[in-house]
Every structure is written in structure tokens, then in C-alpha cells.
Enzyme design. Structure first.
Site, PDB file in Angstrom:
ATOM      1  N   ASP A   1      53.406  38.532  42.629  1.00  0.00           N
ATOM      2  CA  ASP A   1      54.541  38.589  43.557  1.00  0.00           C
ATOM      3  C   ASP A   1      54.957  37.148  43.859  1.00  0.00           C
ATOM      4  O   ASP A   1      55.678  36.532  43.068  1.00  0.00           O
ATOM      5  CB  ASP A   1      54.046  39.344  44.797  1.00  0.00           C
ATOM      6  CG  ASP A   1      55.146  39.771  45.734  1.00  0.00           C
ATOM      7  OD1 ASP A   1      56.074  38.993  45.961  1.00  0.00           O
ATOM      8  OD2 ASP A   1      55.086  40.892  46.270  1.00  0.00           O
TER       9      ASP A   1
ATOM     10  N   LYS B   1      41.585  44.605  45.264  1.00  0.00           N
ATOM     11  CA  LYS B   1      41.296  45.949  44.787  1.00  0.00           C
ATOM     12  C   LYS B   1      42.374  46.439  43.819  1.00  0.00           C
ATOM     13  O   LYS B   1      42.131  47.308  42.985  1.00  0.00           O
ATOM     14  CB  LYS B   1      41.256  46.945  45.978  1.00  0.00           C
ATOM     15  CG  LYS B   1      40.284  46.601  47.063  1.00  0.00           C
ATOM     16  CD  LYS B   1      40.487  47.617  48.223  1.00  0.00           C
ATOM     17  CE  LYS B   1      39.825  47.107  49.473  1.00  0.00           C
ATOM     18  NZ  LYS B   1      40.231  47.879  50.639  1.00  0.00           N
TER      19      LYS B   1
ATOM     20  N   ARG C   1      47.059  54.206  46.306  1.00  0.00           N
ATOM     21  CA  ARG C   1      46.436  53.630  45.099  1.00  0.00           C
ATOM     22  C   ARG C   1      46.170  54.709  44.049  1.00  0.00           C
ATOM     23  O   ARG C   1      46.106  54.427  42.856  1.00  0.00           O
ATOM     24  CB  ARG C   1      45.105  52.942  45.445  1.00  0.00           C
ATOM     25  CG  ARG C   1      45.229  51.734  46.365  1.00  0.00           C
ATOM     26  CD  ARG C   1      43.918  50.980  46.428  1.00  0.00           C
ATOM     27  NE  ARG C   1      43.824  50.057  47.542  1.00  0.00           N
ATOM     28  CZ  ARG C   1      44.258  48.797  47.528  1.00  0.00           C
ATOM     29  NH1 ARG C   1      44.846  48.316  46.467  1.00  0.00           N
ATOM     30  NH2 ARG C   1      44.108  48.035  48.595  1.00  0.00           N
TER      31      ARG C   1
END
Ligand code: PRP
Length: 175
Positions: free
Chosen positions: A104, A45, A166
Site C-alpha cells: 500500500d 498475518k 480474512r
């Protein structure tokens, strides 16, 4: 300073700086993909806000599709496993730009790149807003990188902590 689920975060990258990073990436993609009709593949997402801004900064014909994958499962560290939650888009013979909010450990992208390469796209590049080079364990086609950052946990602009944060227009780092 803000608090999300009892963790404290401070402002790290302003909405204005994000907008400048996105504009630069859009300009590069516009120049590189003229007449190539690229297909943006957005990994949900986290990337949904970055992708929405990025494709509006691209001034050539293009298309967009989505796939859903997750590696964090609610915590602040990547779990080392990737769960694919949707079907792969049809990428055969297309010029693909895989859109990520953050790279990451690189696990998510390494798996997705490998899955998409198996489907024989005409080309495959990655556009990521953020990249943590100190913790990335994979060699990846990171053609478009907005900003390199240290390995701190961040939220905002699509990125979450336990699914919260978010909606924040700026990006915040854990104190
Ligand atoms: C985050 C982020 C990247 C991935 C990066 O997604 O959006 O997809 O982790 O981590 P990695 O390089 O260590 O794999 P997450 O799994 O949290 O799912 P989400 O996008 O739904 O928040």
C-alpha cells in the site's frame, strides 16, 4: 455485496482470477530460482493465504519462514508506523523471497527489506499479490507483482478489516 462491521464491500477480484495470478507468479519463481533453494519469508498475518497458495504453485525445492508485522492497527488506512511482533528469520546467505499480500504505502516492506538486508541475504526479492502504485512512497524490489490496483480499501483472501474477512475466498472493495 457484504457487510463487515457496518462497512459495505462489493466483489472485486474473484477467487478464479486470484488463482490465475498466483499460478503465473509461481511459474515465474520456479523458472528464476531453479537450484537456488529459496527461502520464502511470509509477513503475517495478511499474507498467510496467498503464501500457502504461492508456495504450492512453486515446483522447486524451497523453504518457508514467517515474521509478524502490523501497520494498520484495526482501521482502513496504514498508520505510518510498523510494529514488528516477532523475531526476524535467519536469512544470511539465503535467496529470500519476501511474501506480501499487498503493498500500500510501502512502509511495511521498506522497513522489512531494510531489516532483512542488514542480515546479509544472498539476494532479496519481493512477491506481492497486490500493489497500489499511486500511494506507494518507497522504491522497493517488487520483482513479482500479481496485480496493480487503485488505492481502495480491500478485504478477503487473507486481508482483513478489523480482523474480519480474512476467510473470504474472493477479494472485496469498500463501497
Ligand atoms: C497490511 C498488509 C501489508 C501492509 C501494507 O498488513 O498485510 O503487510 O499492511 O501496507 P503498507 O504498504 O502501507 O505498509 P497489516 O498491517 O494490516 O497487518 P496484517 O497483515 O496482520 O493484517
Amino acid at each position: 455485496m457484504i457487510t463487515i462491521n457496518e462497512l459495505q464491500f462489493k466483489e472485486y477480484i474473484s477467487a478464479q482470477e486470484i488463482a490465475e495470478l498466483v499460478k503465473t507468479l509461481g511459474t515465474q519463481i520456479t523458472a528464476d530460482y531453479n537450484d537456488k533453494n529459496p527461502l520464502f519469508v511470509v509477513t503475517l498475518k495478511g499474507s498467510f493465504i496467498f503464501a500457502a497458495d504461492l508456495i504450492r504453485s512453486v515446483a522447486i525445492p524451497c523453504q518457508v519462514d514467517f515474521l509478524s508485522a502490523s501497520s494498520y492497527a484495526g482501521g482502513t488506512e496504514s498508520k505510518g508506523e510498523l510494529t514488528l511482533l516477532s523475531a526476524l528469520p535467519n536469512v544470511r546467505n539465503r535467496h529470500i523471497i519476501l511474501v506480501e499480500d499487498i503493498v500500500d504505502t510501502g512502509l511495511t516492506l521498506s522497513k522489512l527489506v531494510s531489516l532483512l538486508q542488514n542480515e546479509e541475504p544472498a539476494s532479496l526479492a519481493v512477491a506481492t499479490l497486490l500493489f497500489k502504485p499511486e500511494v506507494c512512497k518507497f522504491t522497493l524490489p517488487l520483482t513479482y507483482v500479481g496485480k496493480e490496483i487503485p488505492p481502495d480499501f480491500i478485504v478477503g483472501y487473507g486481508l482483513d478489516y478489523a480482523e474480519y474477512g480474512r476467510n473470504l475466498p474472493d477479494i472485496y472493495v469498500k463501497c
